[in-house]
Write a protein that holds these residues in place. Sequence first.
Motif, PDB file in Angstrom:
ATOM      1  N   SER A   1     -74.462  -7.176 -66.950  1.00 39.16           N
ATOM      2  CA  SER A   1     -74.315  -8.624 -66.956  1.00 39.16           C
ATOM      3  C   SER A   1     -75.633  -9.308 -66.603  1.00 39.16           C
ATOM      4  N   ASP A   2     -76.054 -10.252 -67.447  1.00 35.64           N
ATOM      5  CA  ASP A   2     -77.268 -11.019 -67.197  1.00 35.64           C
ATOM      6  C   ASP A   2     -76.867 -12.300 -66.488  1.00 35.64           C
ATOM      7  N   GLN A   3     -77.115 -12.374 -65.199  1.00 33.41           N
ATOM      8  CA  GLN A   3     -76.683 -13.514 -64.404  1.00 33.41           C
ATOM      9  C   GLN A   3     -77.818 -14.487 -64.122  1.00 33.41           C
ATOM     10  N   SER A   4     -78.919 -14.419 -64.892  1.00 39.25           N
ATOM     11  CA  SER A   4     -80.034 -15.329 -64.653  1.00 39.25           C
ATOM     12  C   SER A   4     -79.635 -16.753 -65.016  1.00 39.25           C
ATOM     13  N   THR A   5     -80.135 -17.692 -64.243  1.00 36.50           N
ATOM     14  CA  THR A   5     -79.860 -19.099 -64.508  1.00 36.50           C
ATOM     15  C   THR A   5     -81.171 -19.818 -64.766  1.00 36.50           C
ATOM     16  N   SER A   6     -81.070 -20.947 -65.441  1.00 36.22           N
ATOM     17  CA  SER A   6     -82.253 -21.769 -65.652  1.00 36.22           C
ATOM     18  C   SER A   6     -81.917 -23.217 -65.320  1.00 36.22           C
ATOM     19  N   ARG A   7     -82.861 -23.886 -64.728  1.00 36.96           N
ATOM     20  CA  ARG A   7     -82.686 -25.279 -64.317  1.00 36.96           C
ATOM     21  C   ARG A   7     -82.704 -26.173 -65.546  1.00 36.96           C
ATOM     22  N   ILE A   8     -81.679 -27.004 -65.676  1.00 39.36           N
ATOM     23  CA  ILE A   8     -81.603 -27.964 -66.771  1.00 39.36           C
ATOM     24  C   ILE A   8     -82.182 -29.297 -66.337  1.00 39.36           C
ATOM     25  N   ILE A   9     -81.792 -29.737 -65.138  1.00 36.77           N
ATOM     26  CA  ILE A   9     -82.240 -31.037 -64.653  1.00 36.77           C
ATOM     27  C   ILE A   9     -82.207 -31.059 -63.130  1.00 36.77           C
ATOM     28  N   GLU A  10     -83.111 -31.838 -62.571  1.00 40.26           N
ATOM     29  CA  GLU A  10     -83.131 -32.082 -61.133  1.00 40.26           C
ATOM     30  C   GLU A  10     -83.433 -33.565 -60.943  1.00 40.26           C
ATOM     31  N   ILE A  11     -82.543 -34.253 -60.245  1.00 40.62           N
ATOM     32  CA  ILE A  11     -82.707 -35.681 -59.989  1.00 40.62           C
ATOM     33  C   ILE A  11     -82.697 -35.869 -58.480  1.00 40.62           C
ATOM     34  N   THR A  12     -83.723 -36.549 -57.966  1.00 41.33           N
ATOM     35  CA  THR A  12     -83.808 -36.811 -56.539  1.00 41.33           C
ATOM     36  C   THR A  12     -83.683 -38.309 -56.296  1.00 41.33           C
ATOM     37  N   HIS A  13     -82.808 -38.665 -55.386  1.00 35.54           N
ATOM     38  CA  HIS A  13     -82.667 -40.049 -54.923  1.00 35.54           C
ATOM     39  C   HIS A  13     -82.900 -40.045 -53.429  1.00 35.54           C
ATOM     40  N   PHE A  14     -83.344 -41.177 -52.911  1.00 36.66           N
ATOM     41  CA  PHE A  14     -83.590 -41.278 -51.481  1.00 36.66           C
ATOM     42  C   PHE A  14     -82.587 -42.247 -50.866  1.00 36.66           C
ATOM     43  N   SER A  15     -81.999 -41.842 -49.754  1.00 34.47           N
ATOM     44  CA  SER A  15     -81.046 -42.691 -49.041  1.00 34.47           C
ATOM     45  C   SER A  15     -81.814 -43.808 -48.334  1.00 34.47           C
ATOM     46  N   LYS A  16     -81.059 -44.731 -47.747  1.00 32.03           N
ATOM     47  CA  LYS A  16     -81.692 -45.850 -47.040  1.00 32.03           C
ATOM     48  C   LYS A  16     -82.600 -45.382 -45.912  1.00 32.03           C
ATOM     49  N   ASP A  17     -82.260 -44.238 -45.314  1.00 30.92           N
ATOM     50  CA  ASP A  17     -83.099 -43.705 -44.236  1.00 30.92           C
ATOM     51  C   ASP A  17     -84.171 -42.745 -44.758  1.00 30.92           C
ATOM     52  N   LYS A  18     -84.451 -42.836 -46.055  1.00 33.42           N
ATOM     53  CA  LYS A  18     -85.551 -42.099 -46.718  1.00 33.42           C
ATOM     54  C   LYS A  18     -85.314 -40.592 -46.842  1.00 33.42           C
TER      55      LYS A  18
END
Length: 96
Positions: free
Chosen positions: A2-19
């Motif tokens: 079984s090939d269980q490798s994964t690849s990142r499709i997207i990464e989104i970063t948001h910052f809360s009010k306290d940064k």
Amino acid sequence: MSDQSTSRIIEITHFSKDKKPNKLTIDSQPPSLNENGFPEEGGYFLRIGDAVFHLSEAEAAHLALTILEVHRQHSLQFMKIAEQRKRRERGEGEDK
């Protein structure tokens, strides 16, 4: 086998009010062969902060199609609101 490798499709970063950063990531796990040589569906890992959701191919497709449809509806609604605003500015009254 079984090939269980994964690849990142997207990464989104948001910052809360306290940064503090909050990340949403989606990783893809491709289809593979299991230890008996049979094909297994791929899937997706949706991570929001520390929470991880494993989505099947069907669940991921349903999520994607739902988001696209709602996005289409939002776009149409936005265009309608913008047109109503233009008409008010020109003094044409309310759009019915």
